[in-house]
Design an enzyme around this catalytic site. Structure first.
Site, PDB file in Angstrom:
ATOM      1  N   PHE A 222       0.873  -0.974  -0.294  1.00 28.68           N
ATOM      2  CA  PHE A 222       0.096  -0.138  -0.212  1.00 28.68           C
ATOM      3  C   PHE A 222       0.619   1.787   0.318  1.00 28.68           C
ATOM      4  O   PHE A 222       0.551   2.197   0.429  1.00 28.68           O
ATOM      5  CB  PHE A 222      -0.791  -0.076   1.105  1.00 28.68           C
ATOM      6  CG  PHE A 222      -1.868  -1.183   0.932  1.00 28.68           C
ATOM      7  CD1 PHE A 222      -3.371  -1.533  -0.137  1.00 28.68           C
ATOM      8  CD2 PHE A 222      -1.883  -1.900   2.216  1.00 28.68           C
ATOM      9  CE1 PHE A 222      -3.484  -2.505   0.230  1.00 28.68           C
ATOM     10  CE2 PHE A 222      -2.719  -3.271   2.360  1.00 28.68           C
ATOM     11  CZ  PHE A 222      -3.726  -3.615   0.920  1.00 28.68           C
ATOM     12  N   GLU A 226       7.440   0.911  -0.208  1.00 25.78           N
ATOM     13  CA  GLU A 226       7.930   1.474  -1.694  1.00 25.78           C
ATOM     14  C   GLU A 226       9.589   2.225  -0.512  1.00 25.78           C
ATOM     15  O   GLU A 226      10.324   1.987  -1.712  1.00 25.78           O
ATOM     16  CB  GLU A 226       6.686   3.101  -2.171  1.00 25.78           C
ATOM     17  CG  GLU A 226       7.671   3.687  -3.484  1.00 25.78           C
ATOM     18  CD  GLU A 226       7.128   4.062  -4.216  1.00 25.78           C
ATOM     19  OE1 GLU A 226       5.668   4.615  -3.610  1.00 25.78           O
ATOM     20  OE2 GLU A 226       7.739   5.332  -4.770  1.00 25.78           O
ATOM     21  N   ARG A 304       2.483  15.095  -6.123  1.00 23.03           N
ATOM     22  CA  ARG A 304       1.002  14.910  -6.574  1.00 23.03           C
ATOM     23  C   ARG A 304      -0.032  14.948  -6.186  1.00 23.03           C
ATOM     24  O   ARG A 304      -0.905  15.184  -7.026  1.00 23.03           O
ATOM     25  CB  ARG A 304       1.190  13.217  -6.391  1.00 23.03           C
ATOM     26  CG  ARG A 304       0.248  12.377  -7.477  1.00 23.03           C
ATOM     27  CD  ARG A 304       0.163  11.240  -6.760  1.00 23.03           C
ATOM     28  NE  ARG A 304       1.050  10.263  -7.808  1.00 23.03           N
ATOM     29  CZ  ARG A 304       0.468   9.795  -9.138  1.00 23.03           C
ATOM     30  NH1 ARG A 304      -1.019  10.296  -9.921  1.00 23.03           N
ATOM     31  NH2 ARG A 304       1.275   9.556 -10.713  1.00 23.03           N
ATOM     32  N   ALA A 503       2.841   3.969  -7.817  1.00 21.38           N
ATOM     33  CA  ALA A 503       1.860   4.926  -8.950  1.00 21.38           C
ATOM     34  C   ALA A 503       0.860   3.577  -9.580  1.00 21.38           C
ATOM     35  O   ALA A 503       0.222   4.823 -10.576  1.00 21.38           O
ATOM     36  CB  ALA A 503       3.254   5.665 -10.111  1.00 21.38           C
ATOM     37  N   GLU A 707      -4.782   2.879  -7.425  1.00 19.24           N
ATOM     38  CA  GLU A 707      -4.925   3.529  -6.361  1.00 19.24           C
ATOM     39  C   GLU A 707      -6.743   4.393  -6.512  1.00 19.24           C
ATOM     40  O   GLU A 707      -7.283   5.306  -5.766  1.00 19.24           O
ATOM     41  CB  GLU A 707      -3.720   4.507  -6.623  1.00 19.24           C
ATOM     42  CG  GLU A 707      -2.848   4.172  -5.879  1.00 19.24           C
ATOM     43  CD  GLU A 707      -1.517   4.905  -6.261  1.00 19.24           C
ATOM     44  OE1 GLU A 707      -1.334   4.890  -7.314  1.00 19.24           O
ATOM     45  OE2 GLU A 707      -0.758   6.098  -4.610  1.00 19.24           O
TER      46      GLU A 707
HETATM   47  N1  MTE Z   1      -3.323  -4.548  -3.085  1.00 19.70           N
HETATM   48  C1  MTE Z   1      -3.298  -4.656  -2.099  1.00 19.70           C
HETATM   49  N2  MTE Z   1      -4.393  -6.414  -2.378  1.00 19.70           N
HETATM   50  N3  MTE Z   1      -2.209  -4.745  -1.853  1.00 19.70           N
HETATM   51  C2  MTE Z   1      -1.464  -3.716  -1.894  1.00 19.70           C
HETATM   52  O1  MTE Z   1      -0.479  -3.583  -1.405  1.00 19.70           O
HETATM   53  N4  MTE Z   1      -0.837  -1.527  -3.296  1.00 19.70           N
HETATM   54  C3  MTE Z   1      -1.867  -0.323  -3.576  1.00 19.70           C
HETATM   55  C4  MTE Z   1      -3.096  -0.793  -4.320  1.00 19.70           C
HETATM   56  N5  MTE Z   1      -3.443  -2.420  -4.381  1.00 19.70           N
HETATM   57  C5  MTE Z   1      -1.792  -2.794  -2.697  1.00 19.70           C
HETATM   58  C6  MTE Z   1      -3.287  -2.829  -3.567  1.00 19.70           C
HETATM   59  C7  MTE Z   1      -0.881   0.830  -4.804  1.00 19.70           C
HETATM   60  S1  MTE Z   1      -0.874   2.110  -3.108  1.00 19.70           S
HETATM   61  C8  MTE Z   1      -0.222   0.437  -5.413  1.00 19.70           C
HETATM   62  S2  MTE Z   1       0.979   2.147  -5.698  1.00 19.70           S
HETATM   63  C9  MTE Z   1      -0.669  -0.665  -6.555  1.00 19.70           C
HETATM   64  O2  MTE Z   1      -1.966  -1.601  -5.676  1.00 19.70           O
HETATM   65  C10 MTE Z   1       0.430  -0.930  -7.060  1.00 19.70           C
HETATM   66  O3  MTE Z   1      -0.357  -2.159  -8.019  1.00 19.70           O
HETATM   67  P1  MTE Z   1       0.073  -1.776  -9.549  1.00 19.70           P
HETATM   68  O4  MTE Z   1       0.601  -1.009 -10.211  1.00 19.70           O
HETATM   69  O5  MTE Z   1       0.113  -3.364 -10.109  1.00 19.70           O
HETATM   70  O6  MTE Z   1      -1.858  -1.610  -9.386  1.00 19.70           O
HETATM   71  N1  HPA Z   2       3.768   7.230  -7.508  1.00 20.49           N
HETATM   72  C1  HPA Z   2       4.064   6.400  -6.624  1.00 20.49           C
HETATM   73  N2  HPA Z   2       5.227   6.434  -6.506  1.00 20.49           N
HETATM   74  C2  HPA Z   2       6.524   7.774  -6.594  1.00 20.49           C
HETATM   75  C3  HPA Z   2       5.900   8.502  -8.019  1.00 20.49           C
HETATM   76  C4  HPA Z   2       4.278   8.595  -8.134  1.00 20.49           C
HETATM   77  O1  HPA Z   2       3.601   9.183  -8.631  1.00 20.49           O
HETATM   78  N3  HPA Z   2       6.692   9.019  -7.583  1.00 20.49           N
HETATM   79  C5  HPA Z   2       7.888   9.189  -7.637  1.00 20.49           C
HETATM   80  N4  HPA Z   2       7.578   7.987  -6.692  1.00 20.49           N
HETATM   81 MO1  MOS Z   3       1.596   3.062  -4.069  1.00 19.55          MO
HETATM   82  S1  MOS Z   3       1.461   4.097  -2.818  1.00 19.55           S
HETATM   83  O1  MOS Z   3       1.785   4.245  -5.672  1.00 19.55           O
HETATM   84  O2  MOS Z   3       2.696   1.676  -3.364  1.00 19.55           O
END
Ligand code: MTE
Ligand code: HPA
Ligand code: MOS
Length: 760
Positions: A222, A226, A304, A503, A707
């Site tokens: 979540f 990161e 952002r 992101a 997100e």
């Molecule tokens: N969904 C689950 N089940 N667990 C997670 O940790 N992280 C969220 C979202 N959904 C998350 C989640 C966040 S903060 C992001 S940025 C995106 O998943 C990242 O994955 P993606 O880029 O593959 O969508």
């Molecule tokens: N989202 C998530 N992580 C990041 C971003 C963003 O837009 N820019 C730099 N790190």
């Molecule tokens: Mo999601 S807050 O960009 O890991």
């Protein structure tokens, strides 16, 4: 294709860091940390710790062979405090012992004396004292100062939004062991394996190629992993290197909550100017971001926030100022939405207050200002394939919003102590890392001689289903049985220089890279197939369900035979591909550019029922029309939407991060920090996919999903607020989240003279 992780998860067979089979001689770490928010370390005596049975060593800054520096964007964060501590939870040492209990006992035996220094916890106070992480940033469009004169209404206000604990199921952890030739292997629960690799190399003073980082999967990130998985991984690497033994560090839940940063709380001021028609002419806003003690990702998150200043609306005159303030709290960090939700909450609050002043429903203002095709955002990008109006109108008509409002009015007229409220929440979220260079990914694809396929990318699986999506993409590209495909771990030796999985770009970036790598192999295979079939034109070869077709006609050749033939012909069955999002850029000096590949749109209707005696409420339903593009995997995307919504509602309602006056976290356990559970979650969540909306900028015309749905949760705040105002129409509106039951109760019965029970 069922989620292949589901069965393993349910059986307890999935491996997380703490489940990895460990080698002989494993040691355990425990972090010793500051108990004060700001001060000088006057004494650090760990001789008693070393006397504890099983304690092997206490590792401090003095043991660092390279640099004591783990800062990413700004070099302002040490791994272990040296002279000064900057927050309660600031790591000072790692106690290493034969088992976890002994390591913990060792930490308790450390004698540490501090000289306290003044501490700041409030972002506005930090700003006044000049404690900023980066100089203030301004995004602007048009001319707000001129525009005020054109407005019929000008409304000002202050908005507060709280922090949020990530509460991933798997706590932060890492496991490291020394490898041949002074190397180190780290198995870390991180969204950002390359950051762990780079930072470990830096702290250990060795080249990056000597550090291998491997990630199997995360039990949730979540955003909390990161940047903030790095410190723990580096600590294990450092201890493993020094002691030449394998080390594991798993933060106990309470320490995890105490030691890591949260979503940034914000305090903001707005001024909004409108015409009587509801058209917003001008919007000025200042965001004070509570950054915590180090920069971490705060500057990017603040940026952002500025990108999402106007949410789903076109406003011709905007001036948004963002200030990242340094305070004596654990450094706040990425959390789903990455600063976007904080901006959108202020925008919706401004509309809400303006609506109250104008005596109209907020949806009247929302609708008047929704983005249309070609409208310009304050950062210069113009909308393309804009679906703001479509989503809003479809959700309104599908659920007959006027009837919902009517039945709520009737309910409120006939019930004295229960009140209902409804709110609409449109969302527009930009897809791409706002730090342009991060928009790149690679994939490494191997086809083995038995016809099975392995895919390695930069993507980290954290429950969001990216592995299922990549799996689907690879099986589709080769047109083979999905059982033949395996998504391998995320490993820095197989795929290098990766961006974090964040992101919401994980599936887009790594999906495209996977498509490209598969394409390279396919091209070779088609040539081999044409040769085998003694045909002229490889471009007429097609693979469908493992059978090779030529010019539309089925042939005798099948996948497995083709792979074997390619191998015997000494044709490479492996390929690597790199993908970078085209045509995006951002000029930070001018704060203008085209930072996003595209935007995601949608609108939610949120309904709530309030118990006006107790201040408690239920969120009854969330009904959404969302633009998923052509979903790669509808069931995953739906799950992402539902999970995001509940998490967003939690941020707005029951989740309250609180510190005492000394900066110590009070809400460090689930007894004091309330997250939505299955009883609190809306009984009725309906996710509707906007139809016929192929996205030209996503793999197989899909859209990112991780997100954006989080921000539908903001609607819950205003739905409850409406129910409160129905009970007490003259109530002073406090735009402060979370709107906990306590805060609701205090608002409903606060001592202002006109207090009477309405609808007696
Ligand atoms: N969904 C689950 N089940 N667990 C997670 O940790 N992280 C969220 C979202 N959904 C998350 C989640 C966040 S903060 C992001 S940025 C995106 O998943 C990242 O994955 P993606 O880029 O593959 O969508
Ligand atoms: N989202 C998530 N992580 C990041 C971003 C963003 O837009 N820019 C730099 N790190
Ligand atoms: Mo999601 S807050 O960009 O890991």
């Amino acid at each position: 294709m069922k989620n292949f992780d589901a069965i393993k998860h349910v059986r307890g067979e999935s491996q997380f860091v703490d489940d990895i089979l460990v080698p002989q001689g494993l040691l355990y770490g425990y972090v010793f940390y500051s108990t004060i928010a700001h001060g000088k370390i006057k004494k650090l005596d760990y001789s008693n710790a070393l006397k504890i049975d099983g304690v092997i060593d206490v590792i401090t800054a003095k043991d660092i062979p390279g640099e004591n520096q783990i800062g990413g964007i700004i070099q302002d964060e040490n791994l272990f405090a040296e002279e000064t501590v900057h927050f309660v939870g600031h790591p000072i040492a790692l106690v290493v012992a034969e088992n976890q209990l002994q390591a913990h006992a060792g930490a308790r035996a450390i004698e540490c004396g501090f000289e306290k220094l003044p501490a700041i916890f409030d972002p506005r106070e930090a700003f006044e004292k000049g404690e900023v992480i980066v100089p203030p940033r301004i995004f602007s469009l048009g001319d707000v100062n001129k525009a005020w004169k054109e407005c019929d209404y000008i409304v000002e206000g202050k908005v507060e939004s709280g922090g949020q604990e990530h509460l991933y199921l798997e706590v932060q952890g890492s496991f490291a062991y020394p490898t041949e030739g002074n190397g180190i292997k780290i198995i870390s629960a991180t969204q950002n394996p390359t950051a762990v690799q780079r930072t470990s190399a830096r702290v250990l003073g060795i080249p990056m190629h000597k550090v291998e980082v491997d990630v199997v999967r995360l039990g949730g990130g979540f955003g909390g992993k990161e940047d903030q998985a790095t410190a723990w991984a580096v600590m294990t690497a450092l201890a493993a290197k020094k002691l030449n033994r394998p080390i594991k560090l798993i933060l106990p839940r309470q320490e995890d909550i105490r030691l890591t940063g949260k979503r940034h709380s914000y305090s903001s001021d707005f001024k909004i100017g409108l015409k009587s028609s509801g058209k917003i002419i001008s919007y000025e806003v200042t965001f004070y971001q509570n950054g915590g003690a180090a920069a971490d990702l705060s500057p990017a998150i603040l940026e952002r926030t500025l990108f999402h200043t106007t949410n789903s609306y076109y406003i011709p005159n905007v001036r948004a100022t963002g200030i990242s303030c340094r305070t004596n709290l654990p450094s706040n960090t990425a959390f789903r939405g990455f600063g976007g939700p904080q901006a959108m909450f202020v925008m919706e609050s401004a509309i809400y207050k303006a609506a109250q002043v104008m005596g109209v429903d907020p949806s009247f203002i929302q609708k008047k200002n929704l983005l249309k095709e070609g409208d310009e955002f304050p950062y210069g990008q113009k909308t393309k394939n804009c679906r703001a109006v479509r989503c809003y109108e479809e959700v309104e008509s599908r659920y007959r919003i006027s009837e919902i409002k009517k039945s709520i009015d009737e309910f409120n007229q006939t019930n004295r102590l229960y009140k209902k409220g409804v709110a609409l929440m449109p969302v527009c979220f930009g897809i791409s890392f706002t730090t342009t260079f991060l928009n790149q990914a690679s994939a490494l694809v191997h086809v083995y001689t038995d016809g099975s396929v392995s895919i390695s990318t930069a993507a980290v699986e954290m429950g969001q289903g990216v592995n299922m999506k990549l799996h689907h993409i690879a099986a589709k590209m080769f047109s083979i049985d999905p059982k033949r495909v395996k998504i391998d771990t995320t490993n820095t030796s197989r795929v290098a220089n990766t961006s974090p999985t964040a992101a919401s770009k994980g599936a887009d970036l790594n999906g495209y890279a996977t498509i490209d790598a598969c394409e390279i192999i396919l091209k070779r295979l088609k040539k081999v197939a044409a040769d085998e079939l003694k045909k002229e034109d490889p471009s007429k070869i097609e693979i469908k369900n493992e059978i090779i077709f030529y010019d539309g006609n089925k042939t005798e050749l099948i996948w497995q035979k083709l792979i074997n033939a390619a191998y015997l012909k000494r044709v490479s069955l492996s390929a690597q591909a790199h993908h970078a999002t085209p045509n995006i850029y951002f000029d930070r000096e001018k704060s203008k550019g085209e930072p996003f590949a595209y935007h995601v749109y949608g609108t939610a209707i949120v309904e709530a029922t309030l118990d006006c005696l107790r201040g408690t409420y239920t969120i009854d339903s969330v009904k959404v029309v969302h633009d998923f593009g052509e979903s790669l995997f509808p069931i995953i995307d739906k799950g992402q939407a539902e999970g995001g919504i509940v998490q967003g509602i939690g941020w707005m309602t029951c989740e309250e991060v609180m510190h005492d006056k000394e900066g110590k976290l009070l809400t460090d356990a689930l007894s004091t920090y309330k997250v939505p559970d299955i009883h609190f979650a809306p009984k009725d969540i309906q996710i509707n996919f906007l139809e016929d909306v192929p996205n030209p900028y996503g793999p197989f015309k899909s859209k990112a999903i991780g997100e954006p749905p989080f921000m539908y949760g903001i609607g819950a705040f205003f739905a409850i607020m409406n129910a409160m105002r129905s009970f007490r129409p003259k109530m002073e509106i406090e735009l402060k989240a979370p709107l906990t039951p306590e805060r609701v109760l205090l608002s409903l019965y606060s001592e202002i003279p006109e207090l009477t029970l309405q609808n007696k």
